[in-house]
Design a protein around this motif. Structure first.
Motif, mmCIF file in Angstrom:
data_model
loop_
_atom_site.group_PDB
_atom_site.id
_atom_site.type_symbol
_atom_site.label_atom_id
_atom_site.label_comp_id
_atom_site.label_asym_id
_atom_site.label_seq_id
_atom_site.Cartn_x
_atom_site.Cartn_y
_atom_site.Cartn_z
ATOM 1 N N VAL A 88 1.193 -1.204 0.021
ATOM 2 C CA VAL A 88 0.234 0.218 0.081
ATOM 3 C C VAL A 88 1.092 1.353 0.421
ATOM 4 N N PRO A 89 0.019 2.517 -0.870
ATOM 5 C CA PRO A 89 0.607 3.636 -0.647
ATOM 6 C C PRO A 89 1.413 4.152 0.879
ATOM 7 N N GLY A 90 0.986 3.393 1.616
ATOM 8 C CA GLY A 90 1.689 4.310 2.879
ATOM 9 C C GLY A 90 0.061 4.221 4.002
ATOM 10 N N LEU A 91 -0.098 5.315 4.850
ATOM 11 C CA LEU A 91 -1.656 5.214 6.105
ATOM 12 C C LEU A 91 -3.123 4.572 4.890
ATOM 13 N N ILE A 92 -3.607 4.340 5.235
ATOM 14 C CA ILE A 92 -5.133 3.722 4.727
ATOM 15 C C ILE A 92 -6.274 3.725 5.473
ATOM 16 N N PRO A 93 -7.036 3.834 5.065
ATOM 17 C CA PRO A 93 -8.224 4.207 6.009
ATOM 18 C C PRO A 93 -8.385 2.704 6.950
ATOM 19 N N ASP A 94 -9.100 2.832 8.580
ATOM 20 C CA ASP A 94 -9.610 1.865 9.184
ATOM 21 C C ASP A 94 -9.995 0.913 8.595
ATOM 22 N N ASP A 95 -11.441 1.066 7.770
ATOM 23 C CA ASP A 95 -12.014 0.342 7.080
ATOM 24 C C ASP A 95 -11.009 -0.725 6.284
ATOM 25 N N VAL A 96 -10.216 -0.157 5.026
ATOM 26 C CA VAL A 96 -9.300 -0.451 4.370
ATOM 27 C C VAL A 96 -8.333 -1.822 5.033
ATOM 28 N N PHE A 97 -8.274 -1.034 6.246
ATOM 29 C CA PHE A 97 -6.764 -2.143 7.422
ATOM 30 C C PHE A 97 -7.580 -3.430 7.347
ATOM 31 N N PHE A 98 -8.476 -2.464 8.161
ATOM 32 C CA PHE A 98 -9.438 -4.291 8.239
ATOM 33 C C PHE A 98 -9.863 -4.880 7.800
ATOM 34 N N ALA A 99 -10.732 -4.328 6.449
ATOM 35 C CA ALA A 99 -10.829 -5.620 5.567
ATOM 36 C C ALA A 99 -10.001 -6.000 5.329
ATOM 37 N N HIS A 100 -8.769 -6.084 5.127
ATOM 38 C CA HIS A 100 -7.611 -6.423 5.318
ATOM 39 C C HIS A 100 -7.304 -7.814 5.742
ATOM 40 N N LEU A 101 -6.887 -6.998 7.089
ATOM 41 C CA LEU A 101 -6.736 -8.264 7.708
ATOM 42 C C LEU A 101 -7.980 -9.900 7.575
ATOM 43 N N ALA A 102 -9.221 -8.964 7.709
ATOM 44 C CA ALA A 102 -10.410 -9.569 7.694
ATOM 45 C C ALA A 102 -9.773 -11.280 6.512
ATOM 46 N N LYS A 103 -9.660 -10.221 6.111
ATOM 47 C CA LYS A 103 -8.961 -11.357 4.501
ATOM 48 C C LYS A 103 -7.572 -12.074 4.533
ATOM 49 N N ARG A 104 -6.759 -12.052 5.777
ATOM 50 C CA ARG A 104 -5.653 -12.656 5.924
ATOM 51 C C ARG A 104 -4.472 -11.611 4.746
ATOM 52 N N GLN A 105 -4.975 -10.467 4.443
ATOM 53 C CA GLN A 105 -3.684 -9.940 4.199
ATOM 54 C C GLN A 105 -3.635 -8.463 4.836
ATOM 55 N N PHE A 106 -1.718 -9.082 5.344
ATOM 56 C CA PHE A 106 -1.453 -7.444 6.131
ATOM 57 C C PHE A 106 -1.005 -6.445 5.126
ATOM 58 N N PRO A 107 -1.561 -5.093 5.418
ATOM 59 C CA PRO A 107 -0.705 -3.514 4.647
ATOM 60 C C PRO A 107 0.349 -3.885 4.613
ATOM 61 N N ALA A 108 1.904 -3.701 3.885
ATOM 62 C CA ALA A 108 2.890 -2.338 3.952
ATOM 63 C C ALA A 108 3.480 -1.803 3.834
ATOM 64 N N GLY A 109 3.458 -0.704 3.728
ATOM 65 C CA GLY A 109 3.704 0.685 3.542
ATOM 66 C C GLY A 109 5.171 0.198 2.121
ATOM 67 N N ASN A 110 5.265 0.870 1.364
ATOM 68 C CA ASN A 110 5.972 0.590 0.449
ATOM 69 C C ASN A 110 6.741 1.187 0.278
ATOM 70 N N PHE A 111 7.489 1.516 0.882
ATOM 71 C CA PHE A 111 8.891 2.643 1.005
ATOM 72 C C PHE A 111 9.967 2.153 2.204
ATOM 73 N N ILE A 112 10.741 3.162 2.332
ATOM 74 C CA ILE A 112 11.551 2.572 3.687
ATOM 75 C C ILE A 112 12.109 4.230 4.248
ATOM 76 N N ARG A 113 11.798 4.332 5.361
ATOM 77 C CA ARG A 113 12.925 5.283 6.066
ATOM 78 C C ARG A 113 14.452 5.471 4.953
ATOM 79 N N LYS A 114 14.757 6.869 4.996
ATOM 80 C CA LYS A 114 15.846 7.346 5.266
ATOM 81 C C LYS A 114 16.501 6.754 6.265
ATOM 82 N N ARG A 115 18.483 7.028 6.213
ATOM 83 C CA ARG A 115 19.855 6.250 6.817
ATOM 84 C C ARG A 115 19.306 7.557 8.151
ATOM 85 N N ASP A 116 19.257 8.928 7.797
ATOM 86 C CA ASP A 116 18.476 9.827 8.893
ATOM 87 C C ASP A 116 17.373 9.598 9.935
#
Length: 266
Positions: A88-116
């Motif tokens: 997922v692109p980042g933070l997502i709405p609660d209903d979307v998040f829970f719907a993914h969990l209910a379908k055994r899908q875990f949403p992961a942000g598609n970016f990583i923090r900077k070195r600092d």
């Protein structure tokens, strides 16, 4: 728990907010940041995290260098517990998040923090989501717990009780402690992905640590801008799952109407 005010997904996302991972687009620097974070946390968590976490790292082969390719990771994860990880692109709405969990899908942000930003990032990134959450999804009891939590999350929104369910999510999935072989161990993703809180949660005399009590959890406030003032300690993942399967949550919500919120430090 993830919350986002936007009502519609970004243009590049599907209606469920998922996007292609495009693993090949991650840069050498981004892979290097993953490796740095992974090695630092893996060493530090040995003997501090629950056994199931370290077992999950091994069976899912998360120690392979670089940000995991979700297609490869999902082959191993789905074979164990029928869970998958979706980008997922980042933070997502609660209903979307829970719907993914209910379908055994875990949403992961598609970016990583900077070195600092190694020690703190307000928005969950791929390291928090995959390193912090996914190893335990290889455990059957945790997998069933997370699916049930998704179902309860959707129900809580319909009943106007999301703030109650959010506290359960916070004090288990993100900042939970467990007692294992008579010792306190970490399992919450917010702790295992944080170098500082991994030490603080177990070794500091400052936070309180309470035996898990579901009514108290549902009444207890939390903060998102600092280390936790206190934690709840479970006996096992099976016992935690049983809490979700045996309690009547609508009755719990109704019974807590009009009660004062609590501070976890109390």
């Amino acid at each position: 728990m993830l919350t986002e005010e936007r009502l519609n997904p970004p243009v590049e996302a599907a209606s469920d907010w998922t996007i292609p991972q495009h693993w090949e687009r991650f840069t050498e620097e981004e892979h290097a940041v993953w490796d740095l974070l992974f090695e630092r946390q893996r060493k530090m968590l040995h003997g501090r995290a629950v056994r199931a976490f370290e077992e999950g790292l091994d069976v899912l082969r998360l120690s392979h260098p670089g940000i995991p390719d979700l297609e490869e990771l999902n082959e191993r994860l789905h074979a164990r517990t029928r869970w998958t990880v979706v980008s997922v692109p980042g933070l997502i709405p609660d209903d979307v998040f829970f719907a993914h969990l209910a379908k055994r899908q875990f949403p992961a942000g598609n970016f990583i923090r900077k070195r600092d930003q190694l020690d703190y990032l307000e928005e969950p990134d791929v390291f928090h989501d995959v390193f912090g959450h996914v190893p335990l999804l290889a455990n059957p009891a945790v997998g069933d717990f997370m699916q049930r939590l998704g179902e309860l999350g959707l129900e809580s929104m319909r009943r106007g009780a999301l703030h109650r369910l959010a506290r359960l999510y916070w004090y288990t999935v993100e900042f939970g402690l467990a007692r294992e072989d008579g010792e306190l161990r970490i399992y919450g993703a917010g702790i295992v992905s944080s170098f500082g809180e991994s030490h603080y949660s177990l070794e500091s005399a400052q936070p309180s640590r309470h035996a898990f009590d579901i009514e108290r959890v549902l009444r207890t406030r939390y903060r998102t801008d600092t280390f936790q003032a206190g934690y709840f300690v479970i006996d096992s993942f099976e016992a935690l799952l049983d809490e979700l399967l045996t309690h009547d949550f609508p009755a719990l919500y109704a019974g807590l109407e009009g009660t004062e919120d609590l501070s976890v430090a109390g």
